[in-house]
Motif scaffolding. Sequence first.
Motif, short mmCIF file in Angstrom:
data_model
loop_
_atom_site.label_atom_id
_atom_site.label_comp_id
_atom_site.label_asym_id
_atom_site.label_seq_id
_atom_site.Cartn_x
_atom_site.Cartn_y
_atom_site.Cartn_z
N MET A 48 17.03 5.73 37.06
CA MET A 48 15.92 6.23 37.86
C MET A 48 15.08 5.09 38.41
N ARG A 49 14.58 5.28 39.63
CA ARG A 49 13.73 4.29 40.27
C ARG A 49 12.62 5.01 41.04
N ASN A 50 11.78 4.28 41.72
CA ASN A 50 10.65 4.87 42.43
C ASN A 50 11.07 5.92 43.46
N SER A 53 12.99 9.27 41.28
CA SER A 53 12.24 9.17 40.02
C SER A 53 12.62 10.21 38.98
N TRP A 54 13.47 11.15 39.32
CA TRP A 54 14.00 12.11 38.35
C TRP A 54 15.51 11.96 38.30
N THR A 348 12.52 -0.11 43.00
CA THR A 348 12.31 0.94 43.99
C THR A 348 13.55 1.78 44.22
#
Length: 403
Positions: A48-50, A53-54, A348
Amino acid sequence: MSDTNKASVAKFGGRGLNIAIVVAAAVTVAGLALWGVQLSGGLVQTGMRNLDSWGLYITMFMFLVGLSAGGLIISSVPRAFGMKGFGGISKIAVWTSVCCTVLAVGFVVVDLGQPLRLWELFAYSNLGSPLMWDIAVISIYLILSIVYLWATLRAETGKVSGKALRVISVIALITAVLVHSVTAWIFGLQQAHEFWHTALLAPWFVSSALVCGTALVLVVVIALRKVGYLRLDQAHVVKLAKMLGAFVTVDLYFFGCDLLTSGFPGGSGAEVVSMLVSGPLAPFFWVEVVGCVLCAVVCFVPKLRTNPLVVVASLLAIIGIFCKRVQLLVGGFQLPNLDYPGLVNRYTVTDWASGMAGAYQGMVYWPTPLEFGVALGVIGLGALLLLLGLKFLPLRPVDQVRR
């Protein structure tokens, strides 16, 4: 009960069950150890990243809430409307619902990053946020499921009236529908994500819950019948199978309506349909569609409604609904909604080294081995709860309890 059935029950509650409990406990402990690794190193260890995010944890949360709500609906509808039930499977269906709800909450906890953030959710909550609505309704739902199981057990001993149990059934049914509606609104009210922003999401979630919840109950009941834990007339299995076929058909209809509206020439969602049908999410799309169609065929064709094929059909339905959850969650992030992000790095986007074009060329998110391990540990907890309930709770119908 015949000597054969008595022997089967003794076998079920003996060494085999104890070994299964130990295995489930070991898987749970391993999952806890991996969660400790995640807590020490942070969520950067996940995929997961910005901009996505899920991931797997929230996908499993959505999926398990569906399994839970479906089981409770199957149990509460006959009592709420004064209909004939399904041969004494009510308590087993409610217990599976409780186990799935506990797992759904567990996946929320591991997704938060730190368990202490649960306190922050309540201490600094925004009551205007659908996230808080979901937390509130799931908490009420879990408590109500336990109360419903307790009331069912008390009613068998004459300590809770039939009228009171019926009132609890109606409340449980309404809450089960609300759980999925509120969960759907978390996604549907986010206008920035093309794949999520649709009014059809709430009824779609409810129909999916009915599919996978009924399928799970069928698998559990047929398995318990096979080992002698539960005696159930085949007519009840056939009735549940027909219901599963109807629910699968309705769910596919909703999906088709959404795809037609989005992909019709001039529609704004053509990119979404392309992503599902032939893009990065195509394997999940076709597994869902083909699996659910095969499930419906088995459920509707009398000659195919044998117990082994019903189990296979139920598993296909469960896998199909899980694939739908993957499509929904990942699909919402798959189409970038920021034309010119200020910074591209490993915090990100997942595949940051190849830039935005490379990151979104394939699937924007895929779980890391750590996420798979933690998820397996949470599922092990669910298996442990289910097995302990079958061992220690009076979940069989009263007339089938061994004297």
